[in-house]
Enzyme design. Structure first.
Site, short mmCIF file in Angstrom:
data_model
loop_
_atom_site.label_atom_id
_atom_site.label_comp_id
_atom_site.label_asym_id
_atom_site.label_seq_id
_atom_site.Cartn_x
_atom_site.Cartn_y
_atom_site.Cartn_z
N LYS A 1 41.17 65.47 11.18
CA LYS A 1 40.59 64.86 9.98
C LYS A 1 40.14 65.97 9.04
O LYS A 1 39.79 67.07 9.48
CB LYS A 1 39.38 64.00 10.35
CG LYS A 1 39.07 62.91 9.33
CD LYS A 1 40.03 61.73 9.45
CE LYS A 1 39.66 60.61 8.50
NZ LYS A 1 40.52 59.43 8.69
N GLY B 1 32.47 45.29 2.51
CA GLY B 1 33.46 46.18 1.93
C GLY B 1 34.71 45.43 1.55
O GLY B 1 35.36 44.82 2.39
N GLY C 1 37.37 46.80 -0.46
CA GLY C 1 38.38 47.70 -1.01
C GLY C 1 39.76 47.35 -0.48
O GLY C 1 40.05 46.21 -0.15
N VAL D 1 41.22 47.88 2.35
CA VAL D 1 41.26 47.30 3.69
C VAL D 1 40.49 45.98 3.75
O VAL D 1 41.05 44.94 4.12
CB VAL D 1 40.70 48.29 4.73
CG1 VAL D 1 40.59 47.63 6.10
CG2 VAL D 1 41.59 49.53 4.81
#
Length: 354
Positions: free
Chosen positions: A81, A183, A185, A187
């Site tokens: 990452k 959330g 967004g 996804v």
């Protein structure tokens, strides 16, 4: 910030590299947790961190999560990452992306990057101009793997929620099942649309409430304020924003029977998985349920390296295996008394030779 190898989230990472480029203003961290199964694969996050130690913690936790995610998804990739530390106004420049691309390229294929929070397909295309070790690139047509991983992540989460509803609630459908989504967004919004299509009752929230309200109008959902969404009485709480929301306070606020969402590192500490189990809340381990995106970008990368076409149906077939993996975890959890996160961690660690 103390030495990173003394941090609680350091887990014998193979490489942790701080990248500085004064000319472009780039400060980034690239972390490789394990390359036991292949090159470390995982996206790049562009985020403003109030403290540099938060950025290091993110890189360490997220790269370990990618090791587990790729292993549990049956991919020939390890875990890596990167985080790019944005300034307060989150200014991003071509020069900054170029310097980051050069840092990725200098690792010679040990790390393969893709988009994550704050990074777009266009950003990855810019990175790809300077290194081949990148995926999540724009694709032409609807029949090829690759591009924005968000919709593929959403599909896996949707299938995982259906599996959780069947396991915990004994229902073969999500029709009428109340899901609170944190959330909205790429996804979370994708999950909401898929659930709405199947007749679920939805309550949506986002730090950008105008986005949540617009989506709610589109699909016929309710909304809740960001500070209230975890307290909504519902069947499923689906966290699809940033991680570590399942801490002492967050778990105490939950009024649901299932937690299943796409956010990475939802559990703040190891003890929070058993805490959920003690409350009788079924947990879908995040790196198992949210693997759809990495499945897509990994197959894109492998096919491109082999100069072969990559059929999107192969991606969908692999994503369709996510519910079965979750069911295996839940069955072992039910029989052993270990919490689902503990079961999943043991499986993943064995796969990566830890």
């Amino acid at each position: 910030m103390t030495a990173f190898w003394t941090e609680a989230d350091f887990d014998d990472h193979e490489l942790v590299q701080v990248v500085r480029d004064a000319k472009s203003g780039l400060t980034a961290i690239i972390a490789l947790h394990s390359t036991h199964l292949g090159p470390g694969a995982g996206g790049t996050r562009f985020w403003h961190y109030a403290d540099a130690s938060d950025a290091m913690r993110d890189a360490l936790r997220l790269s370990r999560g990618m090791s587990y995610k790729n292993a549990m998804a049956g991919l020939p990739m390890g875990g890596g990452k990167a985080v790019i530390l944005a300034n307060q106004d989150k200014a991003k420049t071509p020069e900054m992306l170029a310097a980051f691309a050069d840092a990725v390229d200098a690792l010679g294929g040990k790390y393969v990057t893709a988009e994550d929070v704050g990074i777009s397909e266009a950003d990855m295309a810019a990175v790809a101009e300077r290194t081949q070790f990148v995926s999540g690139l724009p694709v032409e047509g609807d029949d090829s793997a690759g591009g924005d991983p968000g919709p593929f992540t959403a599909l896996g989460i949707f299938l995982g929620i259906k599996a959780a509803v069947k396991h915990k609630l004994g229902k073969d459908s999500v029709e009428g099942v109340h899901v609170a989504i944190q959330g909205t967004g790429s996804v979370g919004g994708g999950v909401a649309r898929l659930l709405a299509k199947d007749g679920a009752k939805l309550t949506l929230s986002d730090i950008h409430m105008d986005r949540a309200e617009a989506l709610a109008t589109e699909i016929g959902a309710e909304t809740a304020a960001p500070d209230a969404i975890m307290s909504i009485a519902c069947d499923v709480f689906s966290p699809n924003a940033l991680g570590a929301v399942l801490d002492d306070e967050g778990i105490a606020r939950l009024d649901c029977q299932i937690v299943a969402g796409g956010a990475n590192n939802q559990l703040r500490r190891a003890e929070h998985g058993p805490m959920l189990a003690k409350r009788g809340i079924l947990y879908a381990p995040d790196y198992v349920i949210n693997a759809g995106g990495i499945i897509s970008v990994t197959l894109e990368y492998l096919c491109r390296n082999d100069k072969a076409p990559c059929d999107i149906n192969e991606v969908r077939k692999r994503i369709a295996l996510i519910p079965g993996r979750l069911e295996q975890i839940w069955q072992e959890s039910d029989s052993s008394g270990a919490s689902p996160d503990q079961v999943a961690d043991r499986m993943a660690q064995e796969l990566i030779g830890r």
